[in-house]
Every structure is written in structure tokens, then in C-alpha cells.
Design an enzyme around this catalytic site. Structure first.
Site, mmCIF file in Angstrom:
data_model
loop_
_atom_site.group_PDB
_atom_site.id
_atom_site.type_symbol
_atom_site.label_atom_id
_atom_site.label_comp_id
_atom_site.label_asym_id
_atom_site.label_seq_id
_atom_site.Cartn_x
_atom_site.Cartn_y
_atom_site.Cartn_z
ATOM 1 N N LYS A 128 -2.454 -2.075 -3.187
ATOM 2 C CA LYS A 128 -3.518 -1.220 -2.625
ATOM 3 C C LYS A 128 -3.139 0.241 -2.859
ATOM 4 O O LYS A 128 -2.454 0.852 -2.035
ATOM 5 C CB LYS A 128 -3.677 -1.528 -1.136
ATOM 6 C CG LYS A 128 -4.715 -0.654 -0.420
ATOM 7 C CD LYS A 128 -5.112 -1.232 0.926
ATOM 8 C CE LYS A 128 -5.980 -0.273 1.707
ATOM 9 N NZ LYS A 128 -6.629 -0.889 2.869
ATOM 10 N N GLU A 146 0.832 -1.225 0.000
ATOM 11 C CA GLU A 146 0.000 0.000 0.000
ATOM 12 C C GLU A 146 0.859 1.265 0.000
ATOM 13 O O GLU A 146 1.218 1.779 1.058
ATOM 14 C CB GLU A 146 -0.936 -0.002 1.215
ATOM 15 C CG GLU A 146 -1.851 1.221 1.244
ATOM 16 C CD GLU A 146 -2.835 1.252 2.409
ATOM 17 O OE1 GLU A 146 -2.792 0.355 3.277
ATOM 18 O OE2 GLU A 146 -3.632 2.203 2.455
HETATM 19 P P1 13P Z 1 -9.350 4.019 4.119
HETATM 20 O O1 13P Z 1 -10.205 3.261 3.126
HETATM 21 O O2 13P Z 1 -10.143 4.634 5.239
HETATM 22 O O3 13P Z 1 -8.404 4.968 3.437
HETATM 23 O O4 13P Z 1 -8.465 2.948 4.860
HETATM 24 C C1 13P Z 1 -7.904 1.934 4.150
HETATM 25 C C2 13P Z 1 -6.642 1.524 4.807
HETATM 26 O O5 13P Z 1 -6.472 0.383 5.171
HETATM 27 C C3 13P Z 1 -5.598 2.529 4.972
HETATM 28 O O6 13P Z 1 -4.405 1.902 5.294
#
Ligand code: 13P
Length: 342
Positions: free
Chosen positions: A221, A179
Site C-alpha cells: 500500500k 504500508e
Molecule cells: P487515506 O486513503 O485517507 O490516506 O487512508 C488510507 C489509510 O489506510 C492510511 O493508513
């Protein structure tokens, strides 16, 4: 590394019609959310809230492929003594775990941060696997600011840490969610978000290659390409979908089984509409799904507000958002489905 097994889990995480519930808020973050609702944050109230979500059978069995847990939650039992991990598995979803340890200031880069948590990570992964985790998450945070922010140092350092994490996960039989989040705070326009996301993803996949990460055994992500929250120049759903897809096609190899977006501060309906529009744009090389925290939890959390008598209504609110996003993974969401539910 058993790549066939990793690939099977990654494919299940982004199975058609399904996506991931990010319920891995740190205690500090969930306490802030509870404070806003006047709910006291205790180990029991956090357990009750998350148990309520995991017992929403309709959402969990039809639209949720996996749940990202926080360290506290993966060790917790439901009120009746059943481990929360078992509730998730019983509903047919996969348990996952956030393994990063949050951000720290990055030396010589004022205003920028690096995500920490590599020390002792292999040992923690072994334990989490024994507790049932099939996948993990690590989030890097890239801010867009005035002048030289983000710096190359910040992008390179965070991408390297993410790649080290991903390699360790795969070596321990756990699918890494990678991510690299470009934040939507600030007043930058959508094209600045595009350029920053492009640079981050190009460097991210280079680092993953150098760490020998098998792309077939991971899930990306990313953020969507959107204008900053404070930008006066707003973008249409079509523009967000078109620019998001363009940057992903330019940067994400087809070997990656799935992309699961974060919601990042978009409204519930925006996050759904954007995902839907992207999936309507034709044949894509990867599955495109969601891994939403706020955009899945905002409505049920508010409806619940810490009161047992609100549980059924909160579960309906969660089911609704899960279904809307499930449809969006197929490009089958319609705005009037939202009105009907209201
Ligand atoms: P949000 O969808 O609230 O951005 O959170 C996703 C997430 O796991 C952030 O690390």
C-alpha cells in the site's frame, strides 16, 4: 505458512474492479472527523456510521473487496445484534484489521516518528483471526521535510518494523498490507517525492527479504508520486501516473500480487483520476487498485452528518465513489461520469 491460501486472499483483495475500504481510523482520528461535522463521537455513533457503510450493498458487493477495521469495530455488533464482521462477509467482502499502535517520536531524529506495535503482536493476530480477520494493515509514516528529513535512520527503522510485522502476519495465516507512506504534506516538488519513495521502497523490499516474507502473500500500500500539498509546482494527472508507475516498476517485484494505493489527502476525484491513468498505461506486472480512507469516505461522511434521515443519500454517495474507483482499477473511469452523478 500456507502460501497458496495467503496468495488467494491477496489476489481477492485486488480483484479486477474492486478495492479496499480503509475504515480503520483510530478513535482519535474519527473523532476529529466527526467534530468537523458537528457529530458527537461515541461508541454508538461510530458504530452507526460504519454500519451504514457496510450495509451499502451495492458498493460492498460490487466494488469493495475488503474492509480494514479498527480494534473497536471488529468487536462491535450492528444495531440488530449482527456482528459487523458478518455484515461485511455477507456482502462478499473480506474483513481486515489495523494492527499497528500508531507512531512515537524516533530517538535522535527530531521531527520523525516510528510506528510501534510489535510487542504482543503474535497473540493479537491470533485473536483477530478468531474474530474473522483475513488480512492486516501496518502503516509507517515518512515525512519529507527541510534538509535531512527523512533520515536514513527513519526509513530503515520503519521498513524493519513493517517487515517484522509482515512476517508475523504470514506466520499466523494473515495477509499483511505493507504500508510505507511517504507523506504529501510540505512544499517539496514531485521529484523529491519520487526520490524518497524510491529509497523507501528499495529498503522496504530488502527488509522484507531479510525477514523471509513471501511476496506472493502480501499487498503493498504505497503513496502515489505527487508534489507536496504546499508546493507551488503542481503536476498533471499524466505526470503523476507516469512517475508513480516508473518508481513502482523500478522497486516492486512482479511476485507481489497487488498494489493498493492510499489516498493520502488527495481530493476524491484526483485519487480516482490518478488510479485510472495508471491503469490505462498498459500491461502491469501486478494488479493496481485502491485502499482509500478519506477518498472513499469524505463524501458519504459529509452527506450523513450524523442524521438518520441522511442515510440513504450517504449510501448513494459511498456507492458512487466506490463505483468510480472500481472503474479506475480497470482504466475505465471517465470524468463525465462524475458530472452525471452530481
Ligand atoms: P487515506 O486513503 O485517507 O490516506 O487512508 C488510507 C489509510 O489506510 C492510511 O493508513
Amino acid at each position: 505458512m500456507n502460501l497458496a491460501e495467503l496468495n488467494k486472499v491477496a489476489a481477492a483483495m485486488v480483484a479486477p474492479g474492486r478495492g479496499i475500504l480503509a475504515a480503520d481510523e483510530s478513535t482519535g482520528t474519527i473523532t476529529k472527523r466527526f467534530d468537523a461535522l458537528g457529530v458527537q463521537s461515541t461508541t454508538d455513533s461510530r458504530r452507526d456510521y460504519r454500519e451504514m457503510l457496510f450495509r451499502t450493498t451495492d458498493a460492498m458487493s460490487k466494488y469493495i473487496s475488503g474492509v480494514i477495521l479498527y480494534d473497536e469495530t471488529i468487536r462491535q455488533n450492528a444495531k440488530d445484534g449482527t456482528p459487523l464482521v458478518k455484515l461485511i462477509e455477507k456482502a462478499g467482502a473480506l474483513p481486515g484489521i489495523k494492527v499497528d499502535k500508531g507512531t512515537k517520536p524516533l530517538p535522535f531524529c527530531p521531527g520523525e516518528v516510528v510506528t510501534e506495535g510489535l510487542d504482543g503482536l503474535r497473540e493479537r493476530l491470533v485473536e483477530y483471526r478468531s474474530l474473522g480477520a483475513k488480512f492486516a494493515k501496518w502503516r509507517a509514516v515518512i515525512d519529507i521535510g527541510a534538509g535531512a528529513i527523512p533520515s536514513y535512520t527513519c526509513i530503515r527503522t520503519n521498513a524493519h518494523a513493517l517487515a517484522r510485522y509482515a512476517a508475523l502476519c504470514q506466520d499466523e495465516g494473515i495477509v499483511p498490507i505493507v504500508e510505507p507512506e511517504v507523506l504529501m504534506d510540505g512544499d517539496h516538488d514531485i521529484d523529491r517525492c519520487y526520490q524518497t519513495t524510491e529509497l523507501m521502497l528499495k529498503i522496504q523490499f530488502e527488509e522484507l527479504y531479510f525477514q523471509r516474507v513471501a511476496l506472493e502473500g502480501m499487498v503493498l500500500k504505497p503513496n502515489m508520486v505527487v508534489p507536496g500539498k504546499k508546493s507551488p509546482k503542481r503536476a498533471s494527472v499524466e505526470e503523476v501516473a507516469e512517475k508513480t508507475l516508473r518508481v513502482l516498476k523500478a522497486c516492486v517485484p512482479a511476485a507481489v500480487p497487488g498494489i493498493a494505493f492510499l489516498s493520502g489527502g488527495q481530493s476524491d476525484e484526483e485519487a480516482t483520476a490518478h488510479l485510472d491513468a495508471i491503469n490505462r498505461m498498459g500491461e502491469l506486472p501486478w494488479r493496481v487498485s485502491f485502499s482509500y480512507g478519506r477518498a472513499l469516505q469524505h463524501a458519504p461522511q459529509k452527506t450523513w452528518s450524523g442524521k438518520a434521515e441522511n442515510v440513504a443519500a450517504a449510501q448513494r454517495a459511498f456507492s458512487h465513489r466506490a463505483m468510480m474507483n472500481g472503474l479506475a482499477t480497470l482504466g475505465q473511469w471517465k470524468a463525465d461520469l462524475e458530472r452525471k452523478a452530481a
